[in-house]
Design a protein around this motif. Structure first.
Motif, PDB file in Angstrom:
ATOM      1  N   ARG A   1      24.518  23.300 -33.600  1.00 43.31           N
ATOM      2  CA  ARG A   1      24.640  23.368 -35.056  1.00 43.31           C
ATOM      3  C   ARG A   1      25.975  24.002 -35.426  1.00 43.31           C
ATOM      4  NH1 ARG A   1      19.578  25.547 -37.628  1.00 43.31           N
ATOM      5  NH2 ARG A   1      18.989  23.381 -37.430  1.00 43.31           N
ATOM      6  N   ASP A   2      26.722  23.305 -36.270  1.00 45.31           N
ATOM      7  CA  ASP A   2      28.058  23.737 -36.698  1.00 45.31           C
ATOM      8  C   ASP A   2      29.008  23.929 -35.520  1.00 45.31           C
ATOM      9  OD1 ASP A   2      27.346  23.740 -39.404  1.00 45.31           O
ATOM     10  OD2 ASP A   2      26.616  25.805 -39.288  1.00 45.31           O
ATOM     11  N   GLY A   3      28.719  23.290 -34.383  1.00 48.70           N
ATOM     12  CA  GLY A   3      29.604  23.376 -33.222  1.00 48.70           C
ATOM     13  C   GLY A   3      29.527  24.681 -32.461  1.00 48.70           C
ATOM     14  N   ARG A   4      28.452  25.422 -32.635  1.00 50.52           N
ATOM     15  CA  ARG A   4      28.348  26.739 -31.999  1.00 50.52           C
ATOM     16  C   ARG A   4      28.280  26.655 -30.480  1.00 50.52           C
ATOM     17  NH1 ARG A   4      24.101  29.116 -36.277  1.00 50.52           N
ATOM     18  NH2 ARG A   4      25.587  29.484 -37.947  1.00 50.52           N
TER      19      ARG A   4
ATOM     20  N   ASN B   1      31.702  25.608 -29.146  1.00 49.02           N
ATOM     21  CA  ASN B   1      32.645  26.732 -29.218  1.00 49.02           C
ATOM     22  C   ASN B   1      32.350  27.784 -28.151  1.00 49.02           C
ATOM     23  OD1 ASN B   1      34.153  25.678 -31.309  1.00 49.02           O
ATOM     24  ND2 ASN B   1      32.909  26.653 -32.889  1.00 49.02           N
TER      25      ASN B   1
END
Length: 75
Positions: A47-50, A53
């Motif tokens: 979610r949101d690139g977590r 990252n």
């Protein structure tokens, strides 16, 4: 570094046999291409690139310890 990314991606994926990691050397930089099944892309990116990252942060730490620069591409 390739094994690190492969271990993390296989742990996250529901189809770990379809995880493919390719390491490409471009001069002083290492580019790691991560390919997963279409159904697992959302899990690996998060979610949101977590998750992506977090994987990139761990890759950065491993690269600094090895004295190289590395980047991750998720295909």
């Amino acid at each position: 570094m390739k094994k690190l990314v492969e271990y993390i991606a296989r742990s996250l994926a529901s189809e770990p046999d379809k995880v493919e990691v390719i390491e490409e050397h471009r001069g002083d930089r290492i580019v790691i291409h991560l390919r997963v099944d279409d159904a697992d892309k959302g899990r690996v990116i998060g979610r949101d690139g977590r998750c992506a990252n977090a994987i990139r942060s761990l890759l950065h730490v491993a690269a600094v310890r090895s004295g190289v620069r590395a980047s991750l591409d998720i295909d």
